[in-house]
Motif scaffolding. Structure first.
Motif, PDB file in Angstrom:
ATOM      1  N   VAL A   1       0.898  -1.219   0.057  1.00 59.20           N
ATOM      2  CA  VAL A   1       0.086   0.081   0.070  1.00 59.20           C
ATOM      3  C   VAL A   1       0.843   1.284   0.059  1.00 59.20           C
ATOM      4  CG1 VAL A   1      -1.641   1.084   1.399  1.00 59.20           C
ATOM      5  CG2 VAL A   1      -1.950  -1.321   1.001  1.00 59.20           C
ATOM      6  N   LEU A   2       1.911   1.286   0.904  1.00 60.16           N
ATOM      7  CA  LEU A   2       2.804   2.351   0.843  1.00 60.16           C
ATOM      8  C   LEU A   2       3.638   2.511  -0.704  1.00 60.16           C
ATOM      9  CD1 LEU A   2       5.273   3.378   3.559  1.00 60.16           C
ATOM     10  CD2 LEU A   2       6.057   3.335   1.157  1.00 60.16           C
ATOM     11  N   THR A   3       3.953   1.574  -1.261  1.00 61.55           N
ATOM     12  CA  THR A   3       4.584   1.754  -2.669  1.00 61.55           C
ATOM     13  C   THR A   3       3.523   1.950  -3.533  1.00 61.55           C
ATOM     14  OG1 THR A   3       5.779  -0.294  -1.962  1.00 61.55           O
ATOM     15  CG2 THR A   3       5.809   0.432  -4.388  1.00 61.55           C
ATOM     16  N   LEU A   4       2.358   1.798  -3.428  1.00 61.12           N
ATOM     17  CA  LEU A   4       1.110   2.087  -4.354  1.00 61.12           C
ATOM     18  C   LEU A   4       0.880   3.525  -4.182  1.00 61.12           C
ATOM     19  CD1 LEU A   4      -0.992   1.417  -6.371  1.00 61.12           C
ATOM     20  CD2 LEU A   4      -2.631   1.145  -4.517  1.00 61.12           C
ATOM     21  N   PHE A   5       0.850   4.168  -3.045  1.00 64.34           N
ATOM     22  CA  PHE A   5       0.630   5.568  -2.861  1.00 64.34           C
ATOM     23  C   PHE A   5       1.868   6.245  -3.165  1.00 64.34           C
ATOM     24  CE2 PHE A   5      -2.658   4.813   0.657  1.00 64.34           C
ATOM     25  CZ  PHE A   5      -3.882   4.807  -0.134  1.00 64.34           C
ATOM     26  N   ALA A   6       3.004   6.006  -2.822  1.00 71.06           N
ATOM     27  CA  ALA A   6       4.120   6.581  -3.458  1.00 71.06           C
ATOM     28  C   ALA A   6       4.402   6.614  -4.831  1.00 71.06           C
ATOM     29  CB  ALA A   6       5.336   5.906  -2.800  1.00 71.06           C
ATOM     30  N   VAL A   7       3.875   5.454  -5.570  1.00 70.88           N
ATOM     31  CA  VAL A   7       4.180   5.545  -7.155  1.00 70.88           C
ATOM     32  C   VAL A   7       3.119   6.518  -7.651  1.00 70.88           C
ATOM     33  CG1 VAL A   7       3.669   4.094  -9.148  1.00 70.88           C
ATOM     34  CG2 VAL A   7       5.099   3.146  -7.251  1.00 70.88           C
ATOM     35  N   LEU A   8       1.696   6.413  -7.011  1.00 71.75           N
ATOM     36  CA  LEU A   8       0.700   7.549  -7.456  1.00 71.75           C
ATOM     37  C   LEU A   8       1.417   8.686  -7.313  1.00 71.75           C
ATOM     38  CD1 LEU A   8      -2.376   5.685  -6.251  1.00 71.75           C
ATOM     39  CD2 LEU A   8      -1.791   5.818  -8.614  1.00 71.75           C
ATOM     40  N   GLY A   9       1.816   9.156  -6.219  1.00 80.47           N
ATOM     41  CA  GLY A   9       2.406  10.277  -6.148  1.00 80.47           C
ATOM     42  C   GLY A   9       3.572  10.852  -6.867  1.00 80.47           C
ATOM     43  N   GLY A  10       4.287   9.802  -7.311  1.00 81.64           N
ATOM     44  CA  GLY A  10       5.471  10.112  -8.196  1.00 81.64           C
ATOM     45  C   GLY A  10       4.723  10.458  -9.614  1.00 81.64           C
ATOM     46  N   ALA A  11       3.626   9.676  -9.904  1.00 86.42           N
ATOM     47  CA  ALA A  11       3.021   9.812 -11.489  1.00 86.42           C
ATOM     48  C   ALA A  11       2.501  11.439 -11.418  1.00 86.42           C
ATOM     49  CB  ALA A  11       2.044   8.904 -11.721  1.00 86.42           C
ATOM     50  N   VAL A  12       1.669  11.783 -10.257  1.00 83.68           N
ATOM     51  CA  VAL A  12       1.126  12.999 -10.086  1.00 83.68           C
ATOM     52  C   VAL A  12       2.445  14.090 -10.287  1.00 83.68           C
ATOM     53  CG1 VAL A  12      -0.109  14.680  -8.831  1.00 83.68           C
ATOM     54  CG2 VAL A  12      -0.719  12.275  -9.144  1.00 83.68           C
ATOM     55  N   ALA A  13       3.452  13.782  -9.551  1.00 82.81           N
ATOM     56  CA  ALA A  13       4.605  14.848  -9.552  1.00 82.81           C
ATOM     57  C   ALA A  13       5.247  14.717 -10.917  1.00 82.81           C
ATOM     58  CB  ALA A  13       5.446  14.451  -8.350  1.00 82.81           C
ATOM     59  N   GLY A  14       5.031  13.673 -11.483  1.00 80.42           N
ATOM     60  CA  GLY A  14       5.999  13.664 -12.764  1.00 80.42           C
ATOM     61  C   GLY A  14       4.896  14.423 -13.812  1.00 80.42           C
ATOM     62  N   ARG A  15       3.700  14.274 -13.756  1.00 78.00           N
ATOM     63  CA  ARG A  15       2.988  15.112 -14.648  1.00 78.00           C
ATOM     64  C   ARG A  15       3.225  16.678 -14.596  1.00 78.00           C
ATOM     65  NH1 ARG A  15      -0.304  15.811 -19.117  1.00 78.00           N
ATOM     66  NH2 ARG A  15      -1.967  17.021 -18.479  1.00 78.00           N
ATOM     67  N   GLN A  16       3.367  16.954 -13.189  1.00 81.83           N
ATOM     68  CA  GLN A  16       3.583  18.383 -13.175  1.00 81.83           C
ATOM     69  C   GLN A  16       4.790  18.857 -13.553  1.00 81.83           C
ATOM     70  OE1 GLN A  16       2.956  19.535  -8.746  1.00 81.83           O
ATOM     71  NE2 GLN A  16       3.195  21.990  -9.615  1.00 81.83           N
TER      72      GLN A  16
END
Length: 171
Positions: free
Chosen positions: A79-94
């Motif tokens: 779950v931690l990895t999932l949230f971190a990867v999602l956060g990385g995707a959002v930050a990558g988009r920005q």
């Protein structure tokens, strides 16, 4: 050979996430930098990673203590990895938006309160995740990195931490 317990690592992750949120609040309330929609999503995902870390610290599942604890340890890591990867995707988009020419960026969005009141959830989420010209604006840098680039690095580190916890052999 048994590896050290996960609790200290999750505690470091929790402290790291709390520090990121404290820095974000300092930038917002003291420096006067208004967060864009993608920044708000990133904050929420940092908080989610921090909450998973907190729960893991409190529960302290030791995989060597049986199958049920092993499953809990892997669930926290997943779950931690999932949230971190999602956060990385959002930050990558920005970060991607920040490197686009200004004339190719979407226009500004209405306020989040307005979108919550008027738009269906799916349309609102689509608009939030697509980002806007506001999300491409770089107001502040540290060592040549924008806030989004620094956050992307933080999410990459948190993702690697989660993966390490997920695959490590603790038998």
């Amino acid at each position: 050979m048994a590896l050290p317990a996960s609790r200290p690592f999750y505690l470091l992750s929790l402290i790291f996430c709390a520090s990121l949120i404290a820095i974000a609040l300092y930038m917002e309330h003291i420096l006067g930098l208004e967060p864009c929609p993608l920044c708000i999503i990133q904050r929420a995902l940092v908080i989610m990673v921090g909450l998973v870390s907190l729960i893991a610290v409190l529960h302290n599942p030791l995989p060597s203590q049986g199958q049920q604890r092993r499953v809990a340890a892997r669930a926290y890591a997943f779950v931690l990895t999932l949230f971190a990867v999602l956060g990385g995707a959002v930050a990558g988009r920005q970060v991607w938006l920040q490197h686009q020419p200004a004339d190719q960026l979407p226009s500004c969005l209405p306020s989040l309160d307005y979108m919550l009141d008027v738009l269906p959830l799916q349309e609102m989420l689509s608009l939030l995740f697509s980002g806007t010209a506001d999300c491409a604006k770089v107001d502040w840098t540290f060592m040549g990195l924008s806030i989004a680039e620094g956050t992307l690095l933080a999410f990459i580190g948190l993702s690697l931490f989660g993966l390490m916890q997920l695959i490590r052999n603790t038998d």
